[in-house]
Design a protein around this motif. Structure first.
Motif, short mmCIF file in Angstrom:
data_model
loop_
_atom_site.label_atom_id
_atom_site.label_comp_id
_atom_site.label_asym_id
_atom_site.label_seq_id
_atom_site.Cartn_x
_atom_site.Cartn_y
_atom_site.Cartn_z
N GLY A 1 5.47 19.64 3.07
CA GLY A 1 5.02 18.26 2.96
C GLY A 1 3.53 18.08 3.03
N TYR A 2 2.78 19.12 3.37
CA TYR A 2 1.33 19.03 3.48
C TYR A 2 0.68 19.80 2.33
CZ TYR A 2 2.32 17.11 8.05
OH TYR A 2 2.80 16.32 9.06
N LEU A 3 -0.19 19.15 1.60
CA LEU A 3 -0.71 19.72 0.37
C LEU A 3 -1.96 20.55 0.62
CD1 LEU A 3 -0.22 16.60 -1.93
CD2 LEU A 3 1.46 18.23 -1.05
N ASP A 4 -1.88 21.46 1.60
CA ASP A 4 -3.03 22.29 1.95
C ASP A 4 -2.93 23.70 1.38
OD1 ASP A 4 -0.91 23.00 3.51
OD2 ASP A 4 -1.96 22.87 5.43
N ASP A 5 -1.91 23.97 0.57
CA ASP A 5 -1.81 25.27 -0.07
C ASP A 5 -2.89 25.40 -1.14
OD1 ASP A 5 1.13 26.40 0.79
OD2 ASP A 5 1.07 24.22 0.68
N PRO A 6 -3.52 26.56 -1.28
CA PRO A 6 -4.60 26.72 -2.25
C PRO A 6 -4.21 26.36 -3.68
CG PRO A 6 -4.55 28.57 -0.75
CD PRO A 6 -3.33 27.76 -0.44
N VAL A 7 -2.95 26.55 -4.03
CA VAL A 7 -2.53 26.30 -5.41
C VAL A 7 -2.72 24.85 -5.81
CG1 VAL A 7 -0.11 25.84 -4.83
CG2 VAL A 7 -0.70 26.73 -7.10
N TRP A 8 -2.59 23.92 -4.86
CA TRP A 8 -2.72 22.50 -5.20
C TRP A 8 -4.17 22.09 -5.45
CZ3 TRP A 8 1.62 21.88 -6.94
CH2 TRP A 8 2.80 22.13 -6.24
#
Length: 236
Positions: A48-55
């Motif tokens: 639910g948190y968009l902190d992945d590098p891919v985003w």
């Protein structure tokens, strides 16, 4: 004069080769409108948190078409939204970012709740089918999910969301699925608008849905060893 003609010719060719930004509705059909989901070198962790590098590098699609009124959504103070999608190892991952000035989550009826409406058609029929319609309330705690949807997680108090769909061999470079995403925005207990990723002129009565194409700038490599972002998160 010749130089001017050459410039005009070049501009025309560029417009012809960038169809994804020029989508429109013609005779009920969607023309030149699609989303390209890129192959991710590392799959995002669905939390639910968009902190992945891919985003950080995925190209966003904007929710900016009011499909009830059939016109461009211009009320940014009320709502803005966007999504992005990537794929890896047979899964499609979707990240959604919402900015809604009034979240409605307490109503009993789904129609009177803020929620996402997603169509994901693995068979690429090109048309809406209730079998591949997914309605996802904000901050929904239910874990009963219909295939191919495998996970839904909300973060940031309902302002961000991550989903995963298991598509197996369908999620492969060059393949296409049917795809649509919209947000049902409710204020003061009454349905107000449905804002979608859709071309100008598109309405909810239109039975056609857009394409999502699996693309890849890097080739899948079964021997490649990648650091899982989830392991990095666990250190903090």
């Amino acid at each position: 004069m010749c130089l001017n003609r050459q410039i005009i010719t070049i501009i025309s060719l560029l417009l012809m080769t960038t169809p994804y930004a020029l989508g429109h509705v013609t005779g009920g059909n969607l023309q030149n409108f699609q989303y390209n989901a890129e192959l991710a070198s590392v799959a995002p962790i669905v939390d639910g948190y968009l902190d992945d590098p891919v985003w950080e590098t995925a190209i966003p699609g904007k929710l900016e078409q009011d499909i009830i009124m059939g016109r461009h959504w211009a009320e940014a103070i009320d709502f803005t939204g966007s999504f992005a999608a990537v794929w890896r190892n047979g899964f499609l991952y979707i990240a959604i970012k919402l900015n809604d000035d009034q979240l409605e989550t307490d109503q009993t009826k789904l129609l009177l709740k803020d929620h996402l409406i997603i169509y994901l058609d693995p068979h690429h029929s090109g048309r809406k089918d209730d079998f591949y319609r997914f309605e996802i309330p904000i901050r929904n705690e239910s874990r009963v999910l219909n295939y191919p949807l495998t996970r839904v997680e909300w973060g940031n108090n309902g302002q961000t969301c991550e989903l995963s769909f298991r598509l197996d061999d369908i999620a492969k470079k060059g393949n296409t699925v049917g795809f649509s995403i919209a947000y049902n925005d409710v204020d003061d207990g009454q349905q107000q608008h449905k804002i979608a990723w859709a071309p100008d002129g598109y309405t909810e009565e239109n039975e056609f849905i857009a394409d999502l194409v699996f693309t890849a700038r890097i080739e899948p490599n079964k021997q490649q060893k990648l650091i899982q972002w989830g392991r990095i998160k666990s250190l903090y």
